[in-house]
Design a protein around this motif. Structure first.
Motif, mmCIF file in Angstrom:
data_model
loop_
_atom_site.group_PDB
_atom_site.id
_atom_site.type_symbol
_atom_site.label_atom_id
_atom_site.label_comp_id
_atom_site.label_asym_id
_atom_site.label_seq_id
_atom_site.Cartn_x
_atom_site.Cartn_y
_atom_site.Cartn_z
ATOM 1 N N ASP A 83 1.307 4.037 11.610
ATOM 2 C CA ASP A 83 1.288 3.153 12.488
ATOM 3 C C ASP A 83 1.855 2.102 13.903
ATOM 4 O O ASP A 83 1.996 1.968 14.532
ATOM 5 C CB ASP A 83 0.805 2.164 11.344
ATOM 6 N N VAL A 84 2.871 2.637 12.857
ATOM 7 C CA VAL A 84 4.213 1.711 13.461
ATOM 8 C C VAL A 84 5.149 3.092 14.653
ATOM 9 O O VAL A 84 5.430 1.968 15.672
ATOM 10 C CB VAL A 84 5.453 1.753 12.233
ATOM 11 N N ARG A 85 5.325 3.959 13.972
ATOM 12 C CA ARG A 85 5.885 5.486 15.208
ATOM 13 C C ARG A 85 7.628 4.740 15.517
ATOM 14 O O ARG A 85 7.389 4.532 16.757
ATOM 15 C CB ARG A 85 4.573 4.968 17.271
ATOM 16 N N PRO A 86 8.051 4.674 14.594
ATOM 17 C CA PRO A 86 9.370 4.291 14.822
ATOM 18 C C PRO A 86 10.370 4.914 15.986
ATOM 19 O O PRO A 86 9.786 6.714 16.105
ATOM 20 C CB PRO A 86 10.086 3.833 13.499
ATOM 21 N N GLU A 87 11.773 5.319 16.530
ATOM 22 C CA GLU A 87 12.197 5.712 17.094
ATOM 23 C C GLU A 87 12.366 6.909 15.796
ATOM 24 O O GLU A 87 12.704 8.508 16.640
ATOM 25 C CB GLU A 87 13.341 5.689 17.862
ATOM 26 N N GLN A 88 13.057 7.029 15.096
ATOM 27 C CA GLN A 88 12.850 8.261 14.211
ATOM 28 C C GLN A 88 12.434 7.473 12.041
ATOM 29 O O GLN A 88 12.830 6.436 11.692
ATOM 30 C CB GLN A 88 14.590 7.723 12.996
ATOM 31 N N ALA A 89 11.752 8.540 11.678
ATOM 32 C CA ALA A 89 11.925 8.149 10.059
ATOM 33 C C ALA A 89 13.686 9.351 9.555
ATOM 34 O O ALA A 89 12.778 10.196 9.837
ATOM 35 C CB ALA A 89 10.147 9.118 10.434
ATOM 36 N N THR A 90 13.427 8.438 8.398
ATOM 37 C CA THR A 90 14.654 9.034 7.692
ATOM 38 C C THR A 90 13.899 9.139 6.033
ATOM 39 O O THR A 90 13.668 8.577 5.371
ATOM 40 C CB THR A 90 16.085 8.551 7.642
ATOM 41 N N LEU A 91 13.605 10.589 5.160
ATOM 42 C CA LEU A 91 12.539 11.063 4.365
ATOM 43 C C LEU A 91 13.956 10.881 3.230
ATOM 44 O O LEU A 91 15.150 11.560 3.603
ATOM 45 C CB LEU A 91 11.906 12.182 4.230
ATOM 46 N N VAL A 92 13.852 9.777 2.207
ATOM 47 C CA VAL A 92 15.211 9.835 0.827
ATOM 48 C C VAL A 92 13.425 10.375 -0.018
ATOM 49 O O VAL A 92 12.438 10.273 -0.167
ATOM 50 C CB VAL A 92 15.368 8.913 0.719
ATOM 51 N N PRO A 93 14.754 10.976 -0.915
ATOM 52 C CA PRO A 93 13.876 11.839 -1.920
ATOM 53 C C PRO A 93 13.747 10.903 -3.145
ATOM 54 O O PRO A 93 12.655 11.605 -4.481
ATOM 55 C CB PRO A 93 14.709 13.144 -2.368
ATOM 56 N N ASP A 94 14.095 9.422 -3.309
ATOM 57 C CA ASP A 94 14.239 8.815 -4.207
ATOM 58 C C ASP A 94 12.821 8.100 -4.956
ATOM 59 O O ASP A 94 12.097 7.776 -3.737
ATOM 60 C CB ASP A 94 15.217 7.331 -4.646
ATOM 61 N N PRO A 95 12.731 8.428 -6.227
ATOM 62 C CA PRO A 95 11.322 7.482 -6.691
ATOM 63 C C PRO A 95 11.009 5.715 -6.765
ATOM 64 O O PRO A 95 12.509 5.765 -5.834
ATOM 65 C CB PRO A 95 11.009 8.354 -7.871
ATOM 66 N N PRO A 96 9.992 5.475 -6.795
ATOM 67 C CA PRO A 96 10.097 4.531 -6.265
ATOM 68 C C PRO A 96 10.797 3.237 -7.373
ATOM 69 O O PRO A 96 11.740 1.635 -6.447
ATOM 70 C CB PRO A 96 7.723 4.034 -6.704
ATOM 71 N N GLY A 97 11.646 3.494 -8.402
ATOM 72 C CA GLY A 97 12.045 3.094 -9.740
ATOM 73 C C GLY A 97 12.942 2.942 -9.491
ATOM 74 O O GLY A 97 14.476 1.685 -9.675
#
Length: 237
Positions: A83-97
């Motif tokens: 939806d937002v289309r940022p310049e960069q998406a950084t994927l992190v592995p941490d779970p929600p909590g």
């Protein structure tokens, strides 16, 4: 020159402690850019304990530099990115909590998932970055997955810096050099500060970007936001 991306999660944390809209996250982001930041970073977690989904949409309307959205790549996050289309998406592995990002991806084990995500981001014309430690195999498979950059998790560097800076930075230099060799850009983040940033930059002068939030916002309580951003930028020259 290494760009400074200011992580404004802590501004939202303060706001959420009382409710309402003070301090105003959008206003702070605008001011950070006005004071010299070359990017704004947010990490909208599922529980919205700091940055909310609505914050992300609001920030997209005003951020003029590079908008970097960090997060675990579940369905909610990927829809937000689309939806937002940022310049960069950084994927992190941490779970929600988890309290804060404190480990990198095991990219070899997660190669299929990460390759699919990197391809999705490429189709959206969004620069992709993946959060990793200094293990060269993790960096190698980040490249094989098709990411544009890695973000080096600098928590261990920050913890060891006061005791022995050279030993603390050694693996990071090797990791960054290897990343460049396999065609990846190099970002860094986590617990970077006025005390340890200059040394890291001196040893890895080709870093593309650092993302700094907790220390920078804490420093701003004493030094003021404009002065603090200028100090961090000076260390990156």
């Amino acid at each position: 020159m290494t760009k400074l991306s200011v992580n404004i999660n802590k501004i939202a944390t303060i706001r959420n402690a009382r409710g309402g809209d003070v301090p105003n996250v959008v206003r702070v982001a605008i001011d950070c850019e006005r004071f010299g930041a070359e990017g704004i970073t947010v990490h909208p977690r599922p529980d919205e304990r700091h940055i909310t989904t609505q914050d992300v949409y609001d920030l997209k309307k005003v951020v003029q530099t590079e908008f970097n959205i960090e997060g675990y790549p579940d369905t909610r996050y990927m829809k937000l990115i689309e939806d937002v289309r940022p310049e960069q998406a950084t994927l992190v592995p941490d779970p929600p909590g988890v309290l804060t990002s404190n480990a990198g991806w095991e990219t070899k084990k997660q190669l299929e998932l990460l390759s699919d995500l990197a391809q999705q981001l490429k189709q959206l014309n969004i620069r992709s970055s993946v959060f990793v430690d200094t293990n060269l195999e993790n960096i190698e498979f980040a490249a094989k997955a098709g990411f544009d950059r890695i973000e080096l998790y600098t928590g261990p560097y920050a913890e060891q810096y006061a005791e022995n800076p050279d030993r603390a930075v050694d693996l990071y230099v090797k990791a960054a050099v290897f990343a460049k060799e396999v065609g990846l850009g190099v970002n860094a983040g986590h617990d970077l500060s006025l005390e340890n940033l200059k040394f890291l930059k001196s040893k890895i002068p080709f870093m593309d970007e650092v993302s700094i939030g907790h220390a920078l916002i804490s420093d701003a309580l004493y030094l003021g936001l404009e002065n603090t951003i200028q100090r961090y930028k000076f260390l990156l020259k």
